[in-house]
Design a protein around this motif. Sequence first.
Motif, short mmCIF file in Angstrom:
data_model
loop_
_atom_site.label_atom_id
_atom_site.label_comp_id
_atom_site.label_asym_id
_atom_site.label_seq_id
_atom_site.Cartn_x
_atom_site.Cartn_y
_atom_site.Cartn_z
N PHE A 3 0.85 -1.19 0.00
CA PHE A 3 0.00 0.00 0.00
C PHE A 3 0.89 1.24 0.00
CE2 PHE A 3 -3.09 -3.07 1.44
CZ PHE A 3 -4.28 -2.61 0.89
N VAL A 4 0.57 2.19 -0.87
CA VAL A 4 1.26 3.47 -0.92
C VAL A 4 0.28 4.54 -0.47
CG1 VAL A 4 2.46 5.14 -2.38
CG2 VAL A 4 2.68 2.68 -2.84
N PRO A 6 -0.05 8.44 -0.25
CA PRO A 6 0.60 9.69 -0.68
C PRO A 6 0.37 10.83 0.29
CG PRO A 6 -1.43 9.36 -1.88
CD PRO A 6 -1.25 8.13 -1.04
N SER A 10 -1.82 13.70 -6.52
CA SER A 10 -1.14 13.68 -7.81
C SER A 10 -1.95 14.46 -8.82
CB SER A 10 -0.97 12.23 -8.29
OG SER A 10 -0.14 11.51 -7.40
N ILE A 17 4.42 10.52 -7.56
CA ILE A 17 3.96 9.22 -7.05
C ILE A 17 3.59 8.26 -8.19
CG2 ILE A 17 2.14 8.08 -5.73
CD1 ILE A 17 2.27 10.46 -3.80
N PRO A 18 2.76 8.66 -9.15
CA PRO A 18 2.45 7.72 -10.23
C PRO A 18 3.67 7.29 -11.03
CG PRO A 18 1.51 9.88 -10.68
CD PRO A 18 1.94 9.89 -9.26
N VAL A 21 5.42 4.65 -8.95
CA VAL A 21 4.71 3.37 -9.00
C VAL A 21 4.93 2.70 -10.36
CG1 VAL A 21 2.45 2.28 -8.89
CG2 VAL A 21 3.00 4.14 -7.32
N ASP A 40 -6.70 9.94 -8.63
CA ASP A 40 -5.30 9.62 -8.37
C ASP A 40 -5.16 8.32 -7.59
OD1 ASP A 40 -4.72 11.81 -5.50
OD2 ASP A 40 -6.46 10.66 -6.12
N TYR A 42 -3.93 4.45 -8.05
CA TYR A 42 -3.13 3.69 -9.00
C TYR A 42 -2.94 2.26 -8.52
CZ TYR A 42 -2.22 8.39 -10.60
OH TYR A 42 -2.38 9.68 -11.05
N ILE A 51 0.19 -3.84 -5.86
CA ILE A 51 0.52 -2.48 -5.42
C ILE A 51 -0.74 -1.64 -5.49
CG2 ILE A 51 1.95 -0.45 -5.84
CD1 ILE A 51 3.86 -2.32 -7.38
N CYS A 53 -1.88 2.23 -4.71
CA CYS A 53 -1.61 3.61 -4.31
C CYS A 53 -2.96 4.27 -4.04
CB CYS A 53 -0.84 4.36 -5.39
SG CYS A 53 -0.47 6.07 -4.96
N TYR A 56 -5.25 10.44 -2.47
CA TYR A 56 -4.82 11.35 -1.41
C TYR A 56 -5.96 11.57 -0.41
CZ TYR A 56 -3.76 15.70 0.97
OH TYR A 56 -3.56 16.65 1.93
#
Length: 314
Positions: A3-4, A6, A10, A17-18, A21, A40, A42, A51, A53, A56
Amino acid sequence: MIFVIPGLRSATENDTIPLAVKSFADEFIACRVSEINASDMYLGEKRGSRIICLPYNYDAVTSGIIDEMILRVMVNDKLLPSDFAWPHNIPLPAREQLDDSEKLMLQSHAGTAPAKNKARIAVVILAAGTSTRTKRNKLLVPSAGEMPLFMNSIRAAIASEGSPVFVITGYQHEELEEYLDGLDINIVYNPAYRQGIKTSINLGLKLVPSQCDGAILLPADMPNITVGHLNKLIAAFKKNKARQVIITAFHGVKHNPLLWSRELFDEADLVPENAAIRSVFMEHEDYTTLINAGNEKLILDVNYPVDVESVEKN
């Protein structure tokens, strides 16, 4: 499962960030949840690991729609772009609707609610017509940069302070929507488009969130409309003032686009093409504000073959 989370929203797919990734993942899917303008989020894979993301501020405002997207990533054997591109039938939370905080956070370009003294204005782009008088679909005519004519109004709306942006399609909607994939907009098909533009206006305004104070009606066949002019319309709107119509004008004559306050959505319409030779919207004059277009080129509305020719030459 990776998990990302941010720290900033973005702005584009080429943001930090993208890009990070993309460079890390073996396979990458940019998932834009069009129903709520979450642009945003991803998804990707790396040697069998998933993954994710998160959008925000997801930690502060969760969404049943995004939760469903995450669940799909976790349980699907294979991530296919077609499974995530336009998720029109994702269940809402158990309460069956997004609460006010979810809407405010996820429908804003900036990821936060606007200032209390600033109006929230949506943009409804009308792109459903059959182009009968031009003998071909004028919206698909190549213009600057070889992109279809209608894409300028789309890009101007996205870059403006208006949010969310709705694009109402109808005639040849599949061809138009090919150019709209991945943009931070809401695409809405009007099955009754042959019954006239008023059906598209009514449909678009019904979808404007309750948090919005008004909406700009923007015909998609205005290839010279600018971000600056749309922002001028929005800046002229007074928050907490009832009954407002903000109309583009040139030499005192009213033109599109125009902005209607929410109280007038039931009456909202476009400025008619023969506005120069007859009075327009007389019943709204007491609360109408005119915004100067600055030049005649900006208000070009492509309606006839000669207009199409002028766009193609430029």
